[in-house]
Design an enzyme around this catalytic site. Structure first.
Site, PDB file in Angstrom:
ATOM      1  CB  CYS A  85      -2.001   1.696   6.168  1.00 56.39           C
ATOM      2  SG  CYS A  85      -1.520   0.902   4.616  1.00 56.39           S
ATOM      3  CD  GLU A  98      -1.827   4.377   3.329  1.00 54.58           C
ATOM      4  OE1 GLU A  98      -1.577   3.547   2.428  1.00 54.58           O
ATOM      5  OE2 GLU A  98      -2.978   4.667   3.696  1.00 54.58           O
ATOM      6  CG  HIS A 150      -2.005  -1.027   1.172  1.00 52.39           C
ATOM      7  ND1 HIS A 150      -3.106  -1.001   1.995  1.00 52.39           N
ATOM      8  CD2 HIS A 150      -2.158  -2.110   0.361  1.00 52.39           C
ATOM      9  CE1 HIS A 150      -3.899  -2.021   1.701  1.00 52.39           C
ATOM     10  NE2 HIS A 150      -3.347  -2.717   0.723  1.00 52.39           N
ATOM     11  CB  CYS A 190      -6.597  -0.155   4.793  1.00 51.16           C
ATOM     12  SG  CYS A 190      -4.939  -0.877   4.823  1.00 51.16           S
TER      13      CYS A 190
HETATM   14 ZN   LIG Z   1      -3.442   0.330   3.539  1.00 49.60          ZN
END
Ligand SMILES: [Zn+2]
Length: 213
Positions: A118, A82, A80, A115
């Site tokens: 993260c 991040e 992801h 999410c």
């Molecule tokens: Zn994420």
């Protein structure tokens, strides 16, 4: 036995994109605008999902490390934006702890709220501040799964000394998400129901991105 190294290499265009950014990073709004523009470019280039993030030294108005979503092209569910931005910042700073003594207070700006994964990574990273553009519900509106995130996730981060700011450039960031979905970008969620894989495969076939090699 031999196993592959894990590589989260940014697409080639990211370096030039950062170098050519003229707006500066001295305000929260400018940092958010940069991250949203980075997410849009990742969609236009077909190099990953519609998400970007970046680590900044906000006091000095400096970009430390950019990140874009690389899940599909790297065959890595944890790639992801991040995670990518935090990992690159840690390589640059040569420490796993971005809150280590001697470092300036660092800020993570994310084009969409983190999410569940993260959100968990943020306190381990050492950043002191989190700025979010689109909301999790904006990502869910195009079919992305935000995971089992506590309803009071901002308070959970605040309790660890991480200030959370939301909705900066939200409309622009949500527009990138909708544009990605309209282009048929892959929606790569965890196993949440029968038929999910075939849906992803059919979306992938319409989307110009590098598949796993
Ligand atoms: Zn994420």
């Amino acid at each position: 036995m031999q196993f592959p190294d894990i590589q989260l290499a940014l697409p080639d265009w990211v370096g030039d994109f950062c170098a050519q950014w003229q707006e500066g990073f001295d305000t929260e709004l400018k940092r958010a605008a940069f991250v949203v523009a980075l997410s849009r470019e990742n969609v236009l280039r077909g190099t990953g999902g519609p998400f970007a993030a970046a680590v900044f030294d906000s006091a000095r108005g400096m970009l430390v490390a950019p990140g874009v979503n690389l899940v599909v092209p790297t065959c890595c569910s944890s790639a992801h934006a991040e995670i990518v931005a935090l990992s690159i910042a840690q390589q640059i700073m040569e420490t796993h702890d971005l809150g280590a003594s001697g470092l300036p207070p660092l800020e993570l700006v994310s084009s969409t709220e983190p999410c569940a994964m993260c959100m968990g990574a943020v306190p381990w990273s050492g950043v002191r501040r989190l700025v979010c553009c689109a909301r999790g519900e904006d990502a869910e509106a195009i079919g992305m799964d935000e995971g089992a995130k506590p309803a009071n996730w901002e308070a959970a981060l605040a309790a660890r000394g991480i200030r959370v700011v939301r909705d900066v450039c939200r409309a622009e960031a949500a527009d990138v998400l909708r544009d990605y979905a309209a282009r048929g970008g892959p929606i790569y969620n965890g196993r949440d129901g029968a038929g999910e894989k075939s849906k992803v495969e059919s979306r992938k076939s319409k989307f110009q991105t590098e598949d796993c090699r």
